[in-house]
Design an enzyme around this catalytic site. Structure first.
Site, PDB file in Angstrom:
ATOM      1  NE  ARG A  25      -4.226  -1.612   0.163  1.00 52.07           N
ATOM      2  CZ  ARG A  25      -5.370  -1.274   0.759  1.00 52.07           C
ATOM      3  NH1 ARG A  25      -5.528  -0.110   1.329  1.00 52.07           N
ATOM      4  NH2 ARG A  25      -6.374  -2.116   0.771  1.00 52.07           N
ATOM      5  NE  ARG A  29      -6.801   5.341   3.079  1.00 49.74           N
ATOM      6  CZ  ARG A  29      -7.783   4.664   3.656  1.00 49.74           C
ATOM      7  NH1 ARG A  29      -8.933   5.252   3.885  1.00 49.74           N
ATOM      8  NH2 ARG A  29      -7.622   3.425   4.012  1.00 49.74           N
ATOM      9  NE  ARG A  38      -9.179   9.870   0.087  1.00 48.16           N
ATOM     10  CZ  ARG A  38      -9.405   9.546   1.353  1.00 48.16           C
ATOM     11  NH1 ARG A  38      -8.710  10.121   2.298  1.00 48.16           N
ATOM     12  NH2 ARG A  38     -10.315   8.668   1.663  1.00 48.16           N
ATOM     13  CG  ASP A  74      -9.055  -1.760  -4.557  1.00 51.80           C
ATOM     14  OD1 ASP A  74      -8.438  -1.224  -3.618  1.00 51.80           O
ATOM     15  OD2 ASP A  74      -9.923  -2.624  -4.370  1.00 51.80           O
ATOM     16  CE1 TYR A 151     -13.579  -5.679   1.503  1.00 50.29           C
ATOM     17  CE2 TYR A 151     -12.024  -7.285   0.623  1.00 50.29           C
ATOM     18  CZ  TYR A 151     -12.315  -6.261   1.496  1.00 50.29           C
ATOM     19  OH  TYR A 151     -11.370  -5.810   2.381  1.00 50.29           O
TER      20      TYR A 151
HETATM   21  O1  CP3 Z   1       0.281   0.745  -3.020  1.00 51.17           O
HETATM   22  C1  CP3 Z   1      -0.306  -0.294  -3.282  1.00 51.17           C
HETATM   23  O2  CP3 Z   1      -0.232  -1.321  -2.556  1.00 51.17           O
HETATM   24  C2  CP3 Z   1      -1.065  -0.402  -4.593  1.00 51.17           C
HETATM   25  C3  CP3 Z   1      -2.445  -0.119  -4.528  1.00 51.17           C
HETATM   26  C4  CP3 Z   1      -3.432  -0.984  -3.785  1.00 51.17           C
HETATM   27  C5  CP3 Z   1      -4.652  -0.445  -3.327  1.00 51.17           C
HETATM   28  N1  CP3 Z   1      -5.422  -1.455  -2.869  1.00 51.17           N
HETATM   29  C6  CP3 Z   1      -5.020   0.974  -3.394  1.00 51.17           C
HETATM   30  C7  CP3 Z   1      -6.054   1.468  -2.478  1.00 51.17           C
HETATM   31  C8  CP3 Z   1      -3.453  -2.347  -3.496  1.00 51.17           C
HETATM   32  C9  CP3 Z   1      -2.376  -3.393  -3.712  1.00 51.17           C
HETATM   33  C10 CP3 Z   1      -4.730  -2.627  -2.934  1.00 51.17           C
HETATM   34  C11 CP3 Z   1      -5.142  -3.972  -2.540  1.00 51.17           C
HETATM   35  C12 CP3 Z   1      -6.368  -4.148  -1.770  1.00 51.17           C
HETATM   36  N2  CP3 Z   1      -7.567  -3.486  -1.894  1.00 51.17           N
HETATM   37  C13 CP3 Z   1      -6.535  -5.162  -0.800  1.00 51.17           C
HETATM   38  C14 CP3 Z   1      -5.486  -6.194  -0.436  1.00 51.17           C
HETATM   39  C15 CP3 Z   1      -4.393  -5.646   0.373  1.00 51.17           C
HETATM   40  C16 CP3 Z   1      -4.749  -5.341   1.800  1.00 51.17           C
HETATM   41  O3  CP3 Z   1      -4.408  -4.241   2.245  1.00 51.17           O
HETATM   42  O4  CP3 Z   1      -5.303  -6.209   2.484  1.00 51.17           O
HETATM   43  C17 CP3 Z   1      -7.843  -5.048  -0.297  1.00 51.17           C
HETATM   44  C18 CP3 Z   1      -8.448  -5.906   0.798  1.00 51.17           C
HETATM   45  C19 CP3 Z   1      -8.497  -4.000  -1.005  1.00 51.17           C
HETATM   46  C20 CP3 Z   1      -9.911  -3.534  -0.888  1.00 51.17           C
HETATM   47  C21 CP3 Z   1      -9.910  -2.134  -0.398  1.00 51.17           C
HETATM   48  N3  CP3 Z   1      -9.642  -1.028  -1.187  1.00 51.17           N
HETATM   49  C22 CP3 Z   1     -10.055  -1.672   0.938  1.00 51.17           C
HETATM   50  C23 CP3 Z   1     -10.368  -2.542   2.128  1.00 51.17           C
HETATM   51  C24 CP3 Z   1      -9.869  -0.278   0.926  1.00 51.17           C
HETATM   52  C25 CP3 Z   1      -9.833   0.663   2.094  1.00 51.17           C
HETATM   53  C26 CP3 Z   1     -11.142   1.283   2.376  1.00 51.17           C
HETATM   54  C27 CP3 Z   1     -11.034   2.293   3.506  1.00 51.17           C
HETATM   55  O5  CP3 Z   1     -11.665   3.349   3.365  1.00 51.17           O
HETATM   56  O6  CP3 Z   1     -10.325   2.046   4.469  1.00 51.17           O
HETATM   57  C28 CP3 Z   1      -9.609   0.088  -0.402  1.00 51.17           C
HETATM   58  C29 CP3 Z   1      -9.348   1.442  -0.884  1.00 51.17           C
HETATM   59  C30 CP3 Z   1      -7.972   1.704  -1.352  1.00 51.17           C
HETATM   60  N4  CP3 Z   1      -7.272   0.894  -2.179  1.00 51.17           N
HETATM   61  C31 CP3 Z   1      -7.215   2.868  -1.056  1.00 51.17           C
HETATM   62  C32 CP3 Z   1      -6.009   2.736  -1.782  1.00 51.17           C
HETATM   63  C33 CP3 Z   1      -4.901   3.714  -1.875  1.00 51.17           C
HETATM   64  C34 CP3 Z   1      -7.664   4.039  -0.206  1.00 51.17           C
HETATM   65  C35 CP3 Z   1      -8.533   4.891  -1.057  1.00 51.17           C
HETATM   66  C36 CP3 Z   1      -8.859   6.224  -0.490  1.00 51.17           C
HETATM   67  O7  CP3 Z   1      -9.283   6.301   0.650  1.00 51.17           O
HETATM   68  O8  CP3 Z   1      -8.707   7.196  -1.247  1.00 51.17           O
END
Ligand code: CP3
Length: 342
Positions: A25, A29, A38, A74, A151
């Site tokens: 990640r 953020r 954002r 994502d 999900y």
């Molecule tokens: O930097 C990186 O790792 C590349 C980008 C990446 C994102 N998501 C961007 C993202 C990767 C590899 C993921 C994978 C992902 N997405 C997973 C597996 C990894 C893990 O952390 O367990 C999962 C379970 C998701 C599903 C998902 N997407 C969740 C649970 C969330 C968070 C929601 C929240 O509000 O807490 C996201 C959103 C997300 N994906 C963000 C980013 C940068 C945050 C988006 C934002 O708030 O603007």
């Protein structure tokens, strides 16, 4: 040829001067430049706009001496391509209005043509590779079929994913059909990423640790291993199973190039379970980045000394938290870059 190939050397099991480092990640953020974006574009617009996705991928690379980039995207773009209309809702996270709960719904889900539905990801890879200019490798990724199912069935994040688990235990036939459809889509998706030029793929099994060892075999590993079998002739495959230490022995028998581990396992025990032969990735507690830079440096040195510098990729044990100070993330990365054998 990639100029800094430390990450690839570690995946090949070659000896290195120091371990490579990247952070799960890292394109996210905790970066102010990401947060600034954002207000202008919602989350999936950023994923679907190749120029933005490539730019976000580069954000941590411009700031820090990282040894690998991970494409900004994502895991949920895969179920979206299969017709499930996931949204990212403020203070809720991923959200699916009509979750998948019946066999009929599963039967209606299609295995899409990935070129038609996920072309924007492949375009983002092309743009990112231009920006990276062969400096470091680019990692492609996907969620594990089980984690995606969580999900799809739950419709949103959850602490224990008990609705998803109940669905599997009450409707195993529907669950297996859904898992197979996700697996088939994911294999086509990752193969195309490799054709576009990613140097490795990582499968995130974020919720594998919710299952018992036996259920993990049936509902998660069986499908991850299909992905490993299909992709390992083409590229390096890394599997990160959060909370899945119980499956490390079994995973070691597969064709993965590396296994990710979280912070709840001791490095020495992870080495024992993986026969001292596997490349391991991890496992700094993401919350430990709230310690002072001095403490972080000390703990990172210990972590490397315990895993050993070879067959090791320094990383966190899960994604970086959004509220980590920039200088603490930097302390983590620099501690690896400056690590010296004593
Ligand atoms: O930097 C990186 O790792 C590349 C980008 C990446 C994102 N998501 C961007 C993202 C990767 C590899 C993921 C994978 C992902 N997405 C997973 C597996 C990894 C893990 O952390 O367990 C999962 C379970 C998701 C599903 C998902 N997407 C969740 C649970 C969330 C968070 C929601 C929240 O509000 O807490 C996201 C959103 C997300 N994906 C963000 C980013 C940068 C945050 C988006 C934002 O708030 O603007």
């Amino acid at each position: 040829m990639i100029k800094n190939d430390l990450y690839l050397k570690a995946l090949r099991g070659e000896n290195v001067e120091r371990p490579p480092v990247w952070m799960m990640r890292q394109a996210g953020r905790f970066l102010p430049e990401f947060r600034a974006m954002r207000d202008e574009y919602d989350f999936f617009t950023r994923c679907r706009t190749p120029e933005l996705a490539a730019e976000i991928t580069m954000m941590p690379i411009r700031r820090y001496p990282l040894d690998a980039a991970i494409l900004f995207s994502d895991i949920l773009v895969v179920p979206q391509a299969m017709g499930m209309d996931f949204k990212m809702v403020d203070s809720v996270g991923p959200w699916l209005e009509t979750p998948i709960r019946t066999m009929e719904q599963v039967q209606n889900i299609e295995v899409p043509n990935v070129n038609d539905t996920l072309g924007y990801v492949f375009d983002a890879i092309e743009l990112t590779l231009q920006k990276l200019d062969n400096d470091i490798p680019l990692i492609g990724f996907a969620g594990s079929p089980w984690t995606i199912l969580c999900y799809c069935v739950e419709g949103k994040g959850s602490k224990a994913f008990d609705i998803a688990k109940s669905f599997c235990f009450q409707n195993p036939e529907a669950a297996h059909l859904l898992l197979q459809k996700i697996t088939d889509t994911t294999i086509a998706y990752l193969k195309r990423k490799v054709e576009k030029g990613v140097s490795a793929v990582q499968v995130f099994d974020s919720w594998g640790g919710m299952l018992s060892p036996e259920d993990y075999q049936e509902f998660s590993w069986k499908y991850i291993n299909q992905i490993v079998e299909a992709l390992s002739p083409l590229t390096h495959v890394v599997v990160f199973g959060k909370g899945c230490w119980f499956a490390l022995e079994e995973m070691t028998l597969s064709k993965v190039s590396a296994l990710g581990v979280d912070w709840t396992i001791r490095p020495e025990y992870a080495r024992v379970l993986t026969n001292h032969t596997m490349t391991l990735q991890g496992n700094f507690d993401p919350a430990r980045l709230h310690s002072t830079p001095e403490t972080i440096k000390k703990m990172v040195n210990e972590m490397i000394n315990r895993f050993g510098k070879d067959r090791y990729i320094a990383n966190l044990g899960h994604g970086i938290l959004p509220n980590i100070p920039l200088e603490n993330a930097e302390a983590f990365i620099r501690a690896v870059v400056d690590w010296k054998a004593n």
